[in-house]
Design a protein around this motif. Structure first.
Motif, PDB file in Angstrom:
ATOM      1  N   THR A 150      -2.951   7.523  -3.005  1.00 29.98           N
ATOM      2  CA  THR A 150      -2.729   6.138  -2.607  1.00 29.98           C
ATOM      3  C   THR A 150      -2.928   5.179  -3.769  1.00 29.98           C
ATOM      4  O   THR A 150      -3.717   5.435  -4.683  1.00 29.98           O
ATOM      5  CB  THR A 150      -3.662   5.745  -1.439  1.00 29.98           C
ATOM      6  N   ALA A 151      -2.181   4.090  -3.726  1.00 27.72           N
ATOM      7  CA  ALA A 151      -2.317   2.999  -4.691  1.00 27.72           C
ATOM      8  C   ALA A 151      -1.893   1.722  -3.983  1.00 27.72           C
ATOM      9  O   ALA A 151      -1.176   1.763  -2.978  1.00 27.72           O
ATOM     10  CB  ALA A 151      -1.451   3.244  -5.925  1.00 27.72           C
ATOM     11  N   TYR A 152      -2.347   0.578  -4.499  1.00 27.13           N
ATOM     12  CA  TYR A 152      -1.917  -0.698  -3.931  1.00 27.13           C
ATOM     13  C   TYR A 152      -1.316  -1.558  -5.035  1.00 27.13           C
ATOM     14  O   TYR A 152      -1.491  -1.305  -6.226  1.00 27.13           O
ATOM     15  CB  TYR A 152      -3.079  -1.436  -3.256  1.00 27.13           C
TER      16      TYR A 152
ATOM     17  N   LEU B  95       0.861  -1.178   0.000  1.00 23.70           N
ATOM     18  CA  LEU B  95       0.000   0.000   0.000  1.00 23.70           C
ATOM     19  C   LEU B  95       0.898   1.227   0.000  1.00 23.70           C
ATOM     20  O   LEU B  95       1.716   1.420   0.903  1.00 23.70           O
ATOM     21  CB  LEU B  95      -0.911   0.005   1.229  1.00 23.70           C
ATOM     22  N   TYR B  96       0.783   2.047  -1.055  1.00 23.19           N
ATOM     23  CA  TYR B  96       1.587   3.264  -1.189  1.00 23.19           C
ATOM     24  C   TYR B  96       0.741   4.474  -0.795  1.00 23.19           C
ATOM     25  O   TYR B  96      -0.398   4.611  -1.245  1.00 23.19           O
ATOM     26  CB  TYR B  96       2.047   3.450  -2.632  1.00 23.19           C
ATOM     27  N   LEU B  97       1.317   5.354   0.012  1.00 27.26           N
ATOM     28  CA  LEU B  97       0.643   6.581   0.434  1.00 27.26           C
ATOM     29  C   LEU B  97       1.623   7.733   0.241  1.00 27.26           C
ATOM     30  O   LEU B  97       2.550   7.930   1.045  1.00 27.26           O
ATOM     31  CB  LEU B  97       0.194   6.463   1.890  1.00 27.26           C
TER      32      LEU B  97
ATOM     33  N   SER C 143       5.550  10.541   3.508  1.00 29.49           N
ATOM     34  CA  SER C 143       5.031   9.531   2.593  1.00 29.49           C
ATOM     35  C   SER C 143       5.307   8.164   3.217  1.00 29.49           C
ATOM     36  O   SER C 143       6.260   8.002   3.994  1.00 29.49           O
ATOM     37  CB  SER C 143       5.701   9.634   1.222  1.00 29.49           C
ATOM     38  N   ILE C 144       4.469   7.175   2.871  1.00 24.40           N
ATOM     39  CA  ILE C 144       4.524   5.887   3.562  1.00 24.40           C
ATOM     40  C   ILE C 144       4.339   4.758   2.556  1.00 24.40           C
ATOM     41  O   ILE C 144       3.538   4.866   1.622  1.00 24.40           O
ATOM     42  CB  ILE C 144       3.414   5.784   4.633  1.00 24.40           C
ATOM     43  N   LYS C 145       5.082   3.668   2.767  1.00 28.49           N
ATOM     44  CA  LYS C 145       4.791   2.426   2.059  1.00 28.49           C
ATOM     45  C   LYS C 145       4.584   1.321   3.079  1.00 28.49           C
ATOM     46  O   LYS C 145       5.418   1.098   3.956  1.00 28.49           O
ATOM     47  CB  LYS C 145       5.914   2.034   1.107  1.00 28.49           C
ATOM     48  N   LEU C 146       3.458   0.606   2.957  1.00 29.82           N
ATOM     49  CA  LEU C 146       3.162  -0.559   3.795  1.00 29.82           C
ATOM     50  C   LEU C 146       3.356  -1.818   2.959  1.00 29.82           C
ATOM     51  O   LEU C 146       2.839  -1.911   1.842  1.00 29.82           O
ATOM     52  CB  LEU C 146       1.721  -0.495   4.304  1.00 29.82           C
TER      53      LEU C 146
END
Length: 465
Positions: A379-381, A187-189, A256-259
């Protein structure tokens, strides 16, 4: 941080949320200009100009509109508190007159001596995807006023939007290292409101890191921190070959965050039971014309891989191929002697969903710890290393669905979704936990918002499970 007309006692710029009524006195020595505009009152004529002013700030470098300050001598002229919230009123004006939705925030700062009056402060961010069009006109800042953009300015605005899209696309290719390839849900934020802001200091980064640790602790998760060259990586376990792969959150200086969440693959005994149930559900039924349903072959197709050698590293130690397992030929033109053995990978829907939503809940907690909002994010996944991984659930509704539609599995190695912009007015109630949970199944082949009631019923059942 971008421009602010307000300063704290140390001279640092203040965010809108920190501005007090006493701070308005700082405006006495300021003039209207490229990033600052005053309005004495909130009359009908001012309401008509507000969308144009906000659009012009968004098309330029952002700015502040302050209603309740005289534009001649900068004296405070409080406006009355209305029954409706000023943020809702101004938001509705922009929804009606500006396209696309510009990024801004509104705050009514009451007069401590009279709570029924105060000053309205509107903070407009530089827009990520200009041009912002107000009633058919592209407005930009020209000194202390707004005016229509010229041809050259329009070209620059379109170039800005293209550059931002490229930055988001580049961010959505970030890769967090795992000791061996595993099926992953990403999950990209990407935070979009940091254009022109100063690079955060070490102390500011440390504050963000501590907030993330508290978010992990709130979910009763371990937190192991790694330092990358431009980010911090928070893992739920130590990253080491031979250890079970666990989830990771990559946090960047601009927040910014990547899960990244590894799928939970079924161990051999559970995998065999799942495959047997799927085969039984997909047993070919001979129709009146003597033809078999095409879905009956899908499990078998998912069990074969183009290169069986790629499957073994994707399994844990307990999931390696047992001696005597059936042989799967690799592909046309490959000698039989080169064939390898491999079991199909089967992913537990309930266990993987639980892991995905729990980690996404950490992100929601982090935003609360930071007293922030998801609205500035895009956001994108994505699915990685998921090609052919079967989705398994023992829910009777899933087995019923399989009989009619075939089993669910990811059809390609990498499935990146389209980018969604959370400041578009359609995601005001966005929560990472709900988004990640529902879109995890979409990435596995189950469409969200499908007109087929069976699709929707299955999504509801899997989410409940």
């Amino acid at each position: 941080m971008s421009f602010s007309p307000f300063r704290d006692e140390r001279g640092a710029a203040k965010e809108l949320a920190a501005v007090t009524y006493a701070d308005l006195a700082q405006l006495a020595d300021m003039d209207e200009g490229y990033v600052l505009e005053f309005k004495r009152s909130f009359t009908s004529s001012v309401k008509a100009k507000v969308p144009k002013i906000i659009a012009s700030f968004a098309n330029s470098r952002g700015g502040w509109l302050i209603i309740g300050i005289a534009d001649d001598d900068r004296s405070i002229c409080p406006v009355p508190r209305l029954a409706a919230d000023y943020g809702q009123i101004i938001g509705e004006l922009c929804r009606r007159h500006v396209s696309p939705a510009p990024p801004f925030d509104v705050r009514f700062i009451p007069n401590p001596a009279n709570e029924d009056e105060g000053v309205v402060v509107v903070r407009v961010e530089e827009g990520s995807f200009p041009p912002y069009v107000a009633d058919g006109v592209v407005e930009i800042r020209e000194g202390s006023t707004s005016g229509p953009a010229t041809g050259a300015a329009l070209v620059e605005l379109y170039d800005k939007a293209t550059r931002r899209q490229s930055r988001i696309a580049e961010f959505c290719r970030r890769t967090v290292f795992f000791a061996r390839p595993v099926p992953l849900f990403d999950l990209y934020l990407f935070r979009m409101d940091t254009v022109g802001r100063d690079t955060p200091s070490r102390d500011e980064v440390a504050v963000c890191a501590e907030a993330m640790r508290r978010a992990f602790a709130a979910q009763r998760l371990e937190c192991h921190v790694q330092h990358a060259h431009d980010s911090l990586i928070f893992r739920t376990s130590v990253a080491f070959d031979g250890m079970a792969p666990h989830s990771a959150i990559e946090l960047f200086p601009d927040e910014s965050i990547k899960l990244t969440v590894p799928a939970v693959l079924c161990p051999p005994a559970e995998r065999d039971r799942a495959l047997a149930a799927l085969r039984a559900a997909c047993t070919p039924q001979v129709g009146e014309a003597g033809r078999t349903a095409p879905d009956a072959r899908q499990v078998g197709a998912a069990e074969r891989t183009e290169d069986a050698g790629d499957a073994a590293p994707l399994m844990g130690a307990a999931e390696q191929v047992e001696p005597g397992a059936p042989v799967c030929l690799r592909g046309a033109g490959v000698a039989a002697g080169a064939a390898k053995t491999a079991h199909p990978r089967v992913m537990s829907a309930s266990d993987t969903l639980r892991r995905v939503t729990r980690m996404a809940a950490v992100l929601d907690r982090y935003i609360r710890e930071r007293r922030g909002s998801w609205q500035p994010y895009a956001t994108a996944y994505e699915l990685e290393n998921m090609a052919g991984v079967l989705l398994w659930s023992d829910d009777p509704l899933y087995l019923s669905y399989v009989r009619g539609h075939g089993p669910l599995f990811c059809g390609t190695t990498d499935c990146r979704s389209r980018v969604r912009y959370l400041n578009d007015g359609a995601h005001d109630a966005f929560r990472a936990r709900q988004f990640a949970g529902s879109h995890f199944f979409e990435a596995c082949g189950l469409p969200l918002g499908s007109p087929d009631p069976e699709d929707n019923a299955l999504v509801d059942a899997l989410l409940r499970g």
